[in-house]
Structures are given as structure tokens and as C-alpha cells.
Enzyme design. Structure first.
Site, PDB file in Angstrom:
ATOM      1  N   ARG A   1     -25.781   4.649   1.538  1.00  0.00           N
ATOM      2  CA  ARG A   1     -27.078   4.253   2.076  1.00  0.00           C
ATOM      3  C   ARG A   1     -27.009   2.813   2.556  1.00  0.00           C
ATOM      4  O   ARG A   1     -25.919   2.391   2.959  1.00  0.00           O
ATOM      5  CB  ARG A   1     -28.222   4.552   1.106  1.00  0.00           C
ATOM      6  CG  ARG A   1     -27.951   4.271  -0.353  1.00  0.00           C
ATOM      7  CD  ARG A   1     -29.063   4.775  -1.207  1.00  0.00           C
ATOM      8  NE  ARG A   1     -30.174   3.838  -1.215  1.00  0.00           N
ATOM      9  CZ  ARG A   1     -31.403   4.182  -1.574  1.00  0.00           C
ATOM     10  NH1 ARG A   1     -31.666   5.421  -1.908  1.00  0.00           N
ATOM     11  NH2 ARG A   1     -32.355   3.288  -1.608  1.00  0.00           N
TER      12      ARG A   1
ATOM     13  N   ALA B   1     -24.071   0.259   1.434  1.00  0.00           N
ATOM     14  CA  ALA B   1     -22.741   0.799   1.713  1.00  0.00           C
ATOM     15  C   ALA B   1     -22.488   0.805   3.220  1.00  0.00           C
ATOM     16  O   ALA B   1     -21.364   0.536   3.668  1.00  0.00           O
ATOM     17  CB  ALA B   1     -22.609   2.211   1.149  1.00  0.00           C
ATOM     18  N   HIS B   2     -23.521   1.085   4.003  1.00  0.00           N
ATOM     19  CA  HIS B   2     -23.358   1.040   5.463  1.00  0.00           C
ATOM     20  C   HIS B   2     -23.034  -0.375   5.933  1.00  0.00           C
ATOM     21  O   HIS B   2     -22.146  -0.581   6.744  1.00  0.00           O
ATOM     22  CB  HIS B   2     -24.621   1.555   6.169  1.00  0.00           C
ATOM     23  CG  HIS B   2     -24.622   3.043   6.356  1.00  0.00           C
ATOM     24  ND1 HIS B   2     -24.922   3.910   5.338  1.00  0.00           N
ATOM     25  CD2 HIS B   2     -24.334   3.813   7.434  1.00  0.00           C
ATOM     26  CE1 HIS B   2     -24.831   5.155   5.794  1.00  0.00           C
ATOM     27  NE2 HIS B   2     -24.475   5.132   7.068  1.00  0.00           N
ATOM     28  N   ARG B   3     -23.783  -1.333   5.372  1.00  0.00           N
ATOM     29  CA  ARG B   3     -23.519  -2.731   5.759  1.00  0.00           C
ATOM     30  C   ARG B   3     -22.085  -3.120   5.420  1.00  0.00           C
ATOM     31  O   ARG B   3     -21.396  -3.755   6.208  1.00  0.00           O
ATOM     32  CB  ARG B   3     -24.501  -3.676   5.051  1.00  0.00           C
ATOM     33  CG  ARG B   3     -25.774  -3.931   5.858  1.00  0.00           C
ATOM     34  CD  ARG B   3     -26.451  -5.240   5.445  1.00  0.00           C
ATOM     35  NE  ARG B   3     -26.862  -5.222   4.054  1.00  0.00           N
ATOM     36  CZ  ARG B   3     -28.013  -4.691   3.633  1.00  0.00           C
ATOM     37  NH1 ARG B   3     -28.869  -4.168   4.493  1.00  0.00           N
ATOM     38  NH2 ARG B   3     -28.328  -4.686   2.356  1.00  0.00           N
TER      39      ARG B   3
ATOM     40  N   GLU C   1     -25.245   3.831  12.363  1.00  0.00           N
ATOM     41  CA  GLU C   1     -24.567   5.125  12.322  1.00  0.00           C
ATOM     42  C   GLU C   1     -23.694   5.447  13.528  1.00  0.00           C
ATOM     43  O   GLU C   1     -22.632   6.050  13.383  1.00  0.00           O
ATOM     44  CB  GLU C   1     -25.598   6.238  12.094  1.00  0.00           C
ATOM     45  CG  GLU C   1     -25.099   7.347  11.198  1.00  0.00           C
ATOM     46  CD  GLU C   1     -24.831   6.907   9.760  1.00  0.00           C
ATOM     47  OE1 GLU C   1     -23.772   6.281   9.538  1.00  0.00           O
ATOM     48  OE2 GLU C   1     -25.652   7.190   8.879  1.00  0.00           O
TER      49      GLU C   1
END
Lengths: 319, 200
Positions: free
Chosen positions: B34, B37-39, B91
Site C-alpha cells: 500500500r 511500500a509503493h513509495r 502504479e
């Protein structure tokens, strides 16, 4: 109604209720009650919410919407049977507390609630959701600055009423506040509600419950919108004019076609509730609070003598 | 509406067979990520550092599970999806750089992700928001967990799943988005609905 002491007047050890109550550790009782109230809230929806979801499933005409509602109903049943939280997002913990001016140990309530949240986080468990907004550090126990959020109101009487209201982030993120021009008035309010529902789409986990707070100051408007969410689904506003507006807006919202999870369908909202305050002549604040379908709440009343009564769910022993 | 069984690793050919509205059950490996973790993945990509798990041909799940420590292990109690739109700004780059095939979440994603899915061969599937116990029942075991320093909800959990679903294809690799279609239909009705309720 649960009594924690069983008294038999014939018994030679009989002690009058008032004397027992003096020795009662109310703080401990409230702490334990907090854990059990949170457990009940996160694992079992109140009967009015379950009924509304079943009705929505029965009425839904969109096949994809129907799949969503079926998964929701299966999930509710699994959570209830296994006593596991319905949703992984157990929210930023909030309490609505009504406290009687005659209730004992007023100063100990807050500490008991905080200790109860800490214990509940481990024992139920709840997902740790209190994050420092500057360091991004999670406290890992759901306790933080001003968290849990406690809303107090003082009432007459000698009892304490606690509503545990664990509300997820998904629906909270869609809450909206706008200060309309008084000239826009009711028309502006209606447009704002419907546009907000369409903008939110699938994000607040529809079918939602929509709370609308009107008037007051800006902060009061949102507070009223949240309070509207606490009202059971089958209860309309006591003022018939507002009750009619609730019905009209709900019908309008459900004709948008947003549907369960925003994938299309008839059930966009289960209910729409309005609360209002008088406004300043120059402002017309309108706040919209979204509540996801997992509308979790549990309420109990504690009397000064230690009796505990569950108000949100039938026949529950909370101690 | 077709019913489809998918297994990881998912080939481009199989992902291109999916169309919006299809009803999918997924077996194999899913990896949660989320916001944080994406950053961190984006930072690794920018600094050309190796990411300690592979998303190539895998399913990425927008989820911050509720887990319980059980001795040395973790138990997954509830693991429903989180709102996908928060990951919209990352994304497309994640799909392009890491070769994700299927993104699972709730609420849909925007045009940037839709375009990346069309270009690189990926799809978005919706799991019913809040149906977290149902989701956890389909998780057979935790294969691994990475980046635990991000906190329990934000860590990257690698799950083995069996017939994970019901999933509905919300965005396909042909440029269609069910969310945009529902929204367009809603917007066409919007003025009528508002006018009707105002005149009541």
C-alpha cells in the site's frame, strides 16, 4: 440486564447494594467493558445494519452488484461465527460517551477507555492504526495524541453510556465539508450531497450510510454528520419534514447507479440521516460523513452500582 | 460475465483474455503493498536498487492485513482490500518497471493506470471491500514478509492463495474501465437527479 452481584436477601452475608457499590472498582469495570464493547463492535454488526444489507441483496438487479452483496453477507456471517473482525481496517478508534452528572468516578473514565483500547488491540486483535502525521511512526497500540477520539456529553442521571464507533479510513477519506451560500440553501445542500456520492464512487465501500450535518459552525456540522451515523437505520428524524428530506435524498442517491463497491447497481446507500443546528445568517455549512457498509457500533450503559446493559445488540453479557 | 480461474505466474496472453466484468478466482502468490511500500518501491526504482521480492507476472494486492503473532509466526485474520486510488500516482511506473500483471484492490484506479495496463498487459480486479474474513480464508499461508519496519499494515506480505475471490475485472488490458463506464453513466443522469430532488 446484567448484574454483576447476585444478591439474595435471605442470605446472612447480604450486603445492601449501596455498600457493595462503594467497593466496586469502576475503572476496572469500564476498562473490561471497553475491550468487550470493541470486540462486539468489530465482529458483529447491529441487527438494523444486517437487515438493511439483506434487503439490499434481495433487491439488487445488477449481477455484479449482487456478487458484491453476497460476499458481504458471507463475510458478516463468517466474522460473527469465528469472532474475527469483519474488516481488517478496525479504524481510528472513536467513542461517544454520555456521562450522567451523578455518575461516580468521572475522572477515571478516560484512563479506563485508553487502557481498554490498548488491551483490545492485543486481545481481539485490532489493527494498529494510530500514526504520527509528521514522523509517520505507528504507535502500534491505537493510542496517540487525542486518540482514541472521545466525544463527551454530559447528561442528567447516574449512568454512563459508551458507544464504541470504530470507523474505517476508506469511508472517512470521503467525508466532505462545504460552507454554502445561504442563498443556495436547500437546493445547494441537495446538489452537494448527490455530487459527493457520485464523486466518492466505490471508494467509501458502498452501500454506505450517509450522515448529513447542516448548520452550526463548521466543526459542529461535521460533528452532527457523524452523530447522524449513530442513529439506527430504521429510525427517521423526529421532525417529519426532515424525515421526508432523508427519504427523498436516499432515493436520489440510489438512482445514481454507483452501486455496491462502485461497480454499478441499485444499492449505493443503505440509509441517509440528517442532523441540524441553527446557523449564522451568513453561513450555511453542510457536512457529509460517509460510513462504509461495515457500519460498526456497539453501545452499553453502566450504572453507578456496577450494572451493565447492552443497548446496541440484544441480550449480551459484556463483562 | 465469464467465470475464469487464473494462476500465478500470469502470462501476458492470459491477462489479455480478461475483459471488464469477468468473474475471476486467483490461485498462487499475491504480494501486498500500500502507500508506504509503493513509495519505497519507487525510491528503489529511481536509485536502481534491487527490490527484495519479485512482482514479475505476479498479482499485487492493495491490502494492509490484520495479523496476529502466533509464536514465531504470523496468522492472517482479516485481509480485505484498501482503496486503490491512493496508489494511482505510482502504479503506472510500478507496472512498467516491475512487470506486475494483476492488481487487486477496491474502488478502481484512474486513467494513468488504465493506459499502463493497456500498454504493458495488465489488469485490475476488484475484491469486495470490507469482506476481509472471506479474503483471509483464501490465504493458505504466509510465504514471507518484507519491509516490516514500515509497520504491520504497510509491510509487504507475500501470501499463497487458493481460489482468491470473488474478483471482478474492473479495468482490462484493452483500455476499458468499468469504473469509468459506471461514472460516465452516472454523470449523464446527475443533472436530472439533482433537478428532480430539488423540485420535490
Amino acid at each position: 440486564m446484567e448484574k454483576i452481584f447476585k444478591l439474595d436477601e435471605e442470605d446472612e452475608y447480604y450486603v445492601p447494594f449501596s455498600r457493595l457499590a462503594e467497593n466496586l472498582d469502576l475503572q476496572n469495570l469500564i476498562e473490561k467493558l471497553t475491550v468487550n464493547l470493541l470486540r462486539l463492535a468489530v465482529t458483529e454488526l447491529p441487527a438494523d445494519v444486517k437487515k438493511a444489507l439483506k434487503d439490499a441483496y434481495r433487491k439488487e438487479s445488477n449481477p455484479i452488484g449482487k456478487i458484491q452483496l453476497k460476499a458481504i453477507l458471507e463475510n458478516i456471517q463468517l466474522a460473527e461465527e469465528e469472532r474475527i473482525p469483519i474488516c481488517q481496517d478496525t479504524g481510528l478508534i472513536s467513542f461517544y460517551v454520555k456521562v450522567g452528572s451523578e455518575f461516580r468516578d468521572l475522572s477515571k473514565i478516560e484512563e479506563a477507555l485508553i487502557k481498554g483500547v490498548k488491551r483490545a488491540t492485543v486481545e481481539i486483535p485490532l489493527r494498529p492504526n494510530a500514526v504520527n502525521p509528521f514522523t509517520q511512526r505507528n504507535t502500534n497500540n491505537n493510542i496517540g495524541r487525542y486518540v482514541p477520539c472521545i466525544h463527551w456529553s454530559i447528561i442528567d442521571g447516574d449512568y454512563l453510556e459508551i458507544t464504541a464507533f470504530p470507523k474505517g479510513g476508506g469511508s472517512e477519506n470521503m467525508c466532505a465539508l462545504r460552507i454554502l451560500k445561504p442563498a443556495e440553501g436547500l437546493s445547494g445542500l441537495k446538489r452537494f450531497v448527490i455530487e459527493s456520492v457520485v464523486d466518492a464512487g466505490g471508494m467509501p465501500c458502498p452501500p454506505t450510510i450517509i450522515g448529513v450535518g447542516v448548520g452550526g459552525t463548521s466543526d459542529m456540522a461535521m460533528n452532527l454528520a457523524k452523530k447522524a451515523l449513530l442513529r439506527p437505520i430504521d429510525k427517521s428524524h423526529s421532525d417529519p419534514v426532515i424525515a421526508e428530506l432523508e427519504r427523498d435524498l436516499l432515493r436520489a442517491v440510489n438512482s445514481t447507479g454507483v452501486g455496491p463497491m462502485g461497480l454499478g447497481g441499485d444499492s449505493t446507500a443503505l440509509a441517509l440521516k440528517i442532523e441540524y443546528a441553527h446557523r449564522h445568517p451568513a453561513s450555511y455549512p453542510v457536512a457529509i460523513a460517509f460510513q462504509c457498509w461495515a457500519a460498526r457500533r456497539a453501545t452499553a450503559r453502566v450504572y453507578s452500582d456496577g450494572r451493565v446493559e447492552c443497548l446496541s445488540h440484544k441480550d449480551r453479557n459484556l463483562l | 460475465m465469464k467465470k475464469i480461474e487464473l494462476h500465478t505466474p500470469i502470462s501476458e496472453k492470459n491477462i489479455r483474455k480478461l475483459n471488464v466484468g469477468d468473474h475471476v478466482f486467483l490461485s498462487g502468490t499475491i504480494i501486498t503493498a500500500r502507500d508506504s511500500a509503493h513509495r519505497r518501491m519507487m525510491k528503489h526504482i529511481a536509485e536502481k536498487r534491487k527490490i527484495p521480492f519479485s512482482l514479475k507476472d505476479m498479482a499485487l494486492y492493495h491490502c494492509g492485513p490484520l495479523v496476529k503473532a502466533h509464536g514465531d509466526e504470523w496468522l492472517v485474520l482479516a485481509a480485505g482490500p484498501t482503496t486503490s486510488m491512493r496508489m494511482e500516482s505510482f502504479e503506472a511506473e510500478i507496472i512498467r518497471n516491475l512487470g506486475v500483471r494483476l492488481i487487486i484492490g477496491k474502488g478502481g484506479m484512474g486513467w494513468k493506470t488504465r493506459e499502463a495496463m493497456k500498454r504493458y498487459g495488465a489488469a485490475y480486479a476488484a475484491f469486495t471491500g470490507g469482506a476481509a474474513v472471506l479474503a483471509a480464508k483464501r490465504i493458505k499461508r504466509i510465504i514471507d514478509v518484507k519491509w516490516l519496519d514500515l509497520g504491520l499494515p504497510e509491510a509487504v506480505w507475500i501470501f499463497e492463495v487458493d481460489r482468491f475471490g470473488p474478483l471482478i475485472v474492473g479495468i482490462d488490458s484493452h483500455g476499458r474501465s468499468l469504473y469509468e463506464e459506471v461514472r460516465a453513466k452516472t454523470l449523464r443522469r446527475l443533472n436530472r437527479i439533482v433537478e428532480d430532488v430539488i423540485s420535490e
